[in-house]
Design a protein around this motif. Structure first.
Motif, mmCIF file in Angstrom:
data_model
loop_
_atom_site.group_PDB
_atom_site.id
_atom_site.type_symbol
_atom_site.label_atom_id
_atom_site.label_comp_id
_atom_site.label_asym_id
_atom_site.label_seq_id
_atom_site.Cartn_x
_atom_site.Cartn_y
_atom_site.Cartn_z
ATOM 1 N N CYS A 174 -8.739 4.510 -2.906
ATOM 2 C CA CYS A 174 -9.763 3.605 -2.388
ATOM 3 C C CYS A 174 -10.653 4.311 -1.369
ATOM 4 O O CYS A 174 -11.864 4.100 -1.336
ATOM 5 C CB CYS A 174 -9.125 2.362 -1.788
ATOM 6 S SG CYS A 174 -7.877 2.704 -0.529
ATOM 7 N N CYS A 222 -7.378 0.421 -6.854
ATOM 8 C CA CYS A 222 -6.058 0.362 -6.208
ATOM 9 C C CYS A 222 -4.957 0.101 -7.240
ATOM 10 O O CYS A 222 -4.954 -0.948 -7.890
ATOM 11 C CB CYS A 222 -6.042 -0.742 -5.149
ATOM 12 S SG CYS A 222 -4.448 -0.894 -4.313
ATOM 13 N N CYS A 236 0.838 -1.207 0.000
ATOM 14 C CA CYS A 236 0.000 0.000 0.000
ATOM 15 C C CYS A 236 0.871 1.254 0.000
ATOM 16 O O CYS A 236 1.837 1.357 0.762
ATOM 17 C CB CYS A 236 -0.907 0.009 1.229
ATOM 18 S SG CYS A 236 -1.975 1.456 1.353
#
Length: 101
Positions: free
Chosen positions: A33, A89, A27
């Motif tokens: 998101c 994402c 991440c």
């Protein structure tokens, strides 16, 4: 074990897949998101040197307490299984699974 499915008006079958995990190693904390989820499932937090979550201050200037920002699942119970978070994402951090009945 069976899974929950929905029959759409077109007659097509759709199976909701609910968020289970976000890979904090991949991440990048971009927030895409977070913006696409209208249910309040996600929360952006800081990750310190020890790998612990640190709440972000209201002002973005105080970033000495964390190494990087990552997204977390704050309210998994609010997820409706749309998978919009994983589709947007850029690092493919999300794991989803269907609900079992």
């Amino acid at each position: 074990m069976s899974h929950f499915t929905v029959t759409l008006p077109s007659g097509e079958s759709w199976e909701p897949r609910f968020v289970q995990q976000i890979n904090e190693d991949t991440c990048i904390g971009c927030g895409r998101c977070f913006k696409v989820c209208q249910r309040g499932v996600l929360e952006l937090v800081g990750l310190n040197e020890e790998g612990e979550h640190v709440a972000l201050a209201g002002d973005e200037d105080d970033d000495d307490e964390y190494e990087k920002k990552v997204m977390t699942i704050a309210h998994q119970e609010m997820c409706i299984g749309c998978t919009a978070c994983s589709r947007i994402c850029p690092k493919k951090c999300y794991t989803h699974s269907p609900a079992s009945t």
